[in-house]
Design a protein around this motif. Structure first.
Motif, PDB file in Angstrom:
ATOM      1  N   GLY A 238      10.420   0.892 -10.580  1.00  0.00           N
ATOM      2  CA  GLY A 238      10.678   2.028  -9.628  1.00  0.00           C
ATOM      3  C   GLY A 238      10.414   3.688 -10.481  1.00  0.00           C
ATOM      4  N   ASP A 239      10.534   4.428  -9.621  1.00  0.00           N
ATOM      5  CA  ASP A 239      10.305   5.896 -10.136  1.00  0.00           C
ATOM      6  C   ASP A 239      11.983   6.551 -11.185  1.00  0.00           C
ATOM      7  OD1 ASP A 239      12.685   6.124  -8.371  1.00  0.00           O
ATOM      8  OD2 ASP A 239      12.192   7.756  -7.229  1.00  0.00           O
ATOM      9  N   GLY A 240      12.622   5.493 -11.878  1.00  0.00           N
ATOM     10  CA  GLY A 240      13.261   5.133 -12.605  1.00  0.00           C
ATOM     11  C   GLY A 240      15.333   5.502 -12.243  1.00  0.00           C
ATOM     12  N   ARG A 241      15.620   5.321 -11.070  1.00  0.00           N
ATOM     13  CA  ARG A 241      16.790   4.535 -10.193  1.00  0.00           C
ATOM     14  C   ARG A 241      17.679   4.485 -11.865  1.00  0.00           C
ATOM     15  NH1 ARG A 241      18.596   2.433  -4.322  1.00  0.00           N
ATOM     16  NH2 ARG A 241      20.976   2.541  -4.935  1.00  0.00           N
ATOM     17  N   ASP A 242      18.011   3.202 -12.170  1.00  0.00           N
ATOM     18  CA  ASP A 242      18.430   2.601 -13.267  1.00  0.00           C
ATOM     19  C   ASP A 242      17.916   3.464 -14.391  1.00  0.00           C
ATOM     20  OD1 ASP A 242      19.686   1.546 -11.829  1.00  0.00           O
ATOM     21  OD2 ASP A 242      18.796  -0.781 -11.302  1.00  0.00           O
ATOM     22  N   THR A 243      16.913   3.276 -14.943  1.00  0.00           N
ATOM     23  CA  THR A 243      16.576   3.824 -16.344  1.00  0.00           C
ATOM     24  C   THR A 243      17.071   4.765 -16.903  1.00  0.00           C
ATOM     25  OG1 THR A 243      14.069   2.769 -15.692  1.00  0.00           O
ATOM     26  CG2 THR A 243      13.958   4.308 -17.080  1.00  0.00           C
TER      27      THR A 243
ATOM     28  N   GLU B  97       3.218  -1.082 -10.193  1.00  0.00           N
ATOM     29  CA  GLU B  97       2.858   0.384  -9.610  1.00  0.00           C
ATOM     30  C   GLU B  97       2.590   1.048 -10.686  1.00  0.00           C
ATOM     31  OE1 GLU B  97       1.991   0.033  -5.481  1.00  0.00           O
ATOM     32  OE2 GLU B  97       2.232  -2.271  -6.152  1.00  0.00           O
ATOM     33  N   ALA B  98       1.311   1.739 -10.854  1.00  0.00           N
ATOM     34  CA  ALA B  98       1.444   2.991 -11.466  1.00  0.00           C
ATOM     35  C   ALA B  98       1.662   4.004 -10.644  1.00  0.00           C
ATOM     36  CB  ALA B  98      -0.393   3.172 -11.192  1.00  0.00           C
ATOM     37  N   GLN B  99       1.434   4.117  -9.379  1.00  0.00           N
ATOM     38  CA  GLN B  99       2.675   5.133  -8.922  1.00  0.00           C
ATOM     39  C   GLN B  99       3.823   5.564  -8.958  1.00  0.00           C
ATOM     40  OE1 GLN B  99       4.572   7.568  -4.403  1.00  0.00           O
ATOM     41  NE2 GLN B  99       2.307   5.337  -4.823  1.00  0.00           N
ATOM     42  N   ALA B 100       4.943   4.512  -9.754  1.00  0.00           N
ATOM     43  CA  ALA B 100       5.864   4.236  -9.622  1.00  0.00           C
ATOM     44  C   ALA B 100       6.137   5.361 -11.208  1.00  0.00           C
ATOM     45  CB  ALA B 100       6.906   2.703  -9.659  1.00  0.00           C
ATOM     46  N   ILE B 101       4.986   4.678 -12.354  1.00  0.00           N
ATOM     47  CA  ILE B 101       5.410   4.854 -13.065  1.00  0.00           C
ATOM     48  C   ILE B 101       5.064   6.108 -13.384  1.00  0.00           C
ATOM     49  CG2 ILE B 101       4.623   4.698 -15.849  1.00  0.00           C
ATOM     50  CD1 ILE B 101       6.581   2.275 -14.883  1.00  0.00           C
ATOM     51  N   ALA B 102       4.438   6.278 -12.770  1.00  0.00           N
ATOM     52  CA  ALA B 102       3.933   7.960 -13.054  1.00  0.00           C
ATOM     53  C   ALA B 102       5.402   9.283 -12.317  1.00  0.00           C
ATOM     54  CB  ALA B 102       3.004   8.101 -12.611  1.00  0.00           C
ATOM     55  N   ARG B 103       6.130   8.833 -11.243  1.00  0.00           N
ATOM     56  CA  ARG B 103       7.025   8.738 -10.790  1.00  0.00           C
ATOM     57  C   ARG B 103       8.240   9.324 -11.948  1.00  0.00           C
ATOM     58  NH1 ARG B 103       7.158   9.320  -5.087  1.00  0.00           N
ATOM     59  NH2 ARG B 103       9.247   9.562  -5.025  1.00  0.00           N
ATOM     60  N   LEU B 104       8.205   7.946 -13.086  1.00  0.00           N
ATOM     61  CA  LEU B 104       9.569   8.267 -13.479  1.00  0.00           C
ATOM     62  C   LEU B 104       9.131   9.158 -14.290  1.00  0.00           C
ATOM     63  CD1 LEU B 104      11.877   6.894 -15.367  1.00  0.00           C
ATOM     64  CD2 LEU B 104      10.114   5.105 -15.876  1.00  0.00           C
ATOM     65  N   ARG B 105       7.795   8.736 -15.267  1.00  0.00           N
ATOM     66  CA  ARG B 105       7.691  10.254 -16.584  1.00  0.00           C
ATOM     67  C   ARG B 105       7.373  11.340 -16.361  1.00  0.00           C
ATOM     68  NH1 ARG B 105       6.473   8.088 -20.698  1.00  0.00           N
ATOM     69  NH2 ARG B 105       6.088   6.959 -21.817  1.00  0.00           N
ATOM     70  N   ASN B 106       8.048  11.429 -14.671  1.00  0.00           N
ATOM     71  CA  ASN B 106       7.518  13.344 -14.354  1.00  0.00           C
ATOM     72  C   ASN B 106       8.706  13.336 -14.360  1.00  0.00           C
ATOM     73  OD1 ASN B 106       4.158  13.653 -14.826  1.00  0.00           O
ATOM     74  ND2 ASN B 106       3.681  12.512 -13.023  1.00  0.00           N
TER      75      ASN B 106
ATOM     76  N   GLY C 172       0.910  -1.313   0.262  1.00  0.00           N
ATOM     77  CA  GLY C 172       0.052   0.427   0.346  1.00  0.00           C
ATOM     78  C   GLY C 172       0.973   1.185   0.567  1.00  0.00           C
ATOM     79  N   HIS C 173       0.665   2.053   1.074  1.00  0.00           N
ATOM     80  CA  HIS C 173       1.118   3.666   1.197  1.00  0.00           C
ATOM     81  C   HIS C 173       2.239   3.220   1.019  1.00  0.00           C
ATOM     82  CE1 HIS C 173       0.912   1.990   5.329  1.00  0.00           C
ATOM     83  NE2 HIS C 173       1.594   3.560   5.420  1.00  0.00           N
ATOM     84  N   ARG C 174       2.587   2.351   1.694  1.00  0.00           N
ATOM     85  CA  ARG C 174       4.353   2.186   1.697  1.00  0.00           C
ATOM     86  C   ARG C 174       5.310   2.046   1.027  1.00  0.00           C
ATOM     87  NH1 ARG C 174       7.172   1.509   7.112  1.00  0.00           N
ATOM     88  NH2 ARG C 174       7.800  -0.160   6.350  1.00  0.00           N
ATOM     89  N   TRP C 175       5.083   1.925  -0.139  1.00  0.00           N
ATOM     90  CA  TRP C 175       5.665   2.260  -1.438  1.00  0.00           C
ATOM     91  C   TRP C 175       6.143   3.728  -1.794  1.00  0.00           C
ATOM     92  CZ3 TRP C 175       7.994  -1.650  -4.177  1.00  0.00           C
ATOM     93  CH2 TRP C 175       7.904  -2.805  -4.279  1.00  0.00           C
ATOM     94  N   THR C 176       4.113   4.986  -1.046  1.00  0.00           N
ATOM     95  CA  THR C 176       5.266   5.707  -1.693  1.00  0.00           C
ATOM     96  C   THR C 176       6.298   6.297  -0.679  1.00  0.00           C
ATOM     97  OG1 THR C 176       3.246   6.194  -1.868  1.00  0.00           O
ATOM     98  CG2 THR C 176       4.129   8.266  -1.057  1.00  0.00           C
ATOM     99  N   ASP C 177       6.622   5.822   1.079  1.00  0.00           N
ATOM    100  CA  ASP C 177       7.427   5.979   1.538  1.00  0.00           C
ATOM    101  C   ASP C 177       8.841   5.123   1.361  1.00  0.00           C
ATOM    102  OD1 ASP C 177       5.590   7.301   3.235  1.00  0.00           O
ATOM    103  OD2 ASP C 177       5.747   4.993   4.380  1.00  0.00           O
ATOM    104  N   TYR C 178       8.408   4.452   0.263  1.00  0.00           N
ATOM    105  CA  TYR C 178      10.073   3.342  -0.220  1.00  0.00           C
ATOM    106  C   TYR C 178      10.825   4.234  -1.708  1.00  0.00           C
ATOM    107  CZ  TYR C 178      12.725   0.850  -2.567  1.00  0.00           C
ATOM    108  OH  TYR C 178      13.841   0.035  -3.770  1.00  0.00           O
ATOM    109  N   TYR C 179       9.756   5.058  -2.284  1.00  0.00           N
ATOM    110  CA  TYR C 179      10.419   5.526  -3.748  1.00  0.00           C
ATOM    111  C   TYR C 179      10.790   7.369  -2.594  1.00  0.00           C
ATOM    112  CZ  TYR C 179       7.567   2.729  -6.051  1.00  0.00           C
ATOM    113  OH  TYR C 179       6.790   1.262  -6.665  1.00  0.00           O
TER     114      TYR C 179
END
Length: 205
Positions: free
Chosen positions: A51-56, A72-81, A7-14
């Protein structure tokens, strides 16, 4: 047992890993590619669990085309932003491991600290798909968790003994294999015993 990140822990992780450099496994793999003849067109990588693109971000910075995949949709959104993204070189998908269909003739499959989240019953078919997707001479880089890792007790996560890792890598020439084992903490500060395999391997021609 509860999933180690829910859940919200992914936000904390990112948030916790924001700004960290690319993984060492990726950097080792890229160094191996750079010793080879420069291709006439951009190399192509799949970044699993991007994730949010650390390696990408590093792959894009070096001129690679990248397919970033995360459940996780949130991860892709963070990457694209993220700022400075070369969107013309980036494709993204929101998909789970057990639902993936891979492109073929991929130069690199990067899987940093994510493969353990594939359900154990689905891991053999996922690994076979990874192997089949990589072109001869292409590479896999990433991590697997070992049988003494704290997370090995979670029945919905997969883990491997050293001999099992060796068997998985039969289709490859192993360029770097580091086994790591020690007490420590997760990115979220939780106490954890780490047992990891860091892998860079080139697929047999």
């Amino acid at each position: 047992m509860t999933h180690p990140i829910v859940g919200h822990r992914w936000t904390d992780y990112y948030n916790a890993v924001a700004g960290r450099p690319p993984r060492e496994t990726l950097l080792v793999a890229l160094a191996e590619f750079e010793m080879e003849q420069e291709p006439t067109s951009p190399r192509f990588a799949i970044d699993l669990g991007c994730g949010d693109g650390r390696d990408t971000i590093e792959l894009l910075r070096r001129g690679w085309r990248v397919l970033g995949i995360d459940a996780e949709a949130q991860a892709i959104a963070r990457l694209r932003n993220r700022s400075g993204i070369y969107h013309e070189q980036l494709e993204t998908r929101i998909e789970r491991f057990e639902q993936l269909t891979f492109p073929q003739n991929v130069d690199l499959v990067n899987a940093s600290f994510c493969l353990q989240f594939c359900p154990p019953e689905d891991f053999p078919s996922l690994w076979q798909a990874i192997v089949m997707a990589i072109r001869p001479g292409g590479r896999f880089c990433g991590h697997l968790i070992g049988d003494r890792d704290s997370w090995a007790s979670f029945p919905h996560l997969n883990h491997h003994r050293c001999d099992q890792v060796t068997d998985l890598l039969v289709p490859f020439v192993v360029e770097w294999l580091k086994e790591e084992e020690h007490p420590g903490k997760t990115a979220l500060g939780t106490e954890k015993y780490w047992h990891l395999f860091h892998i860079v391997a080139r697929k047999n021609s």
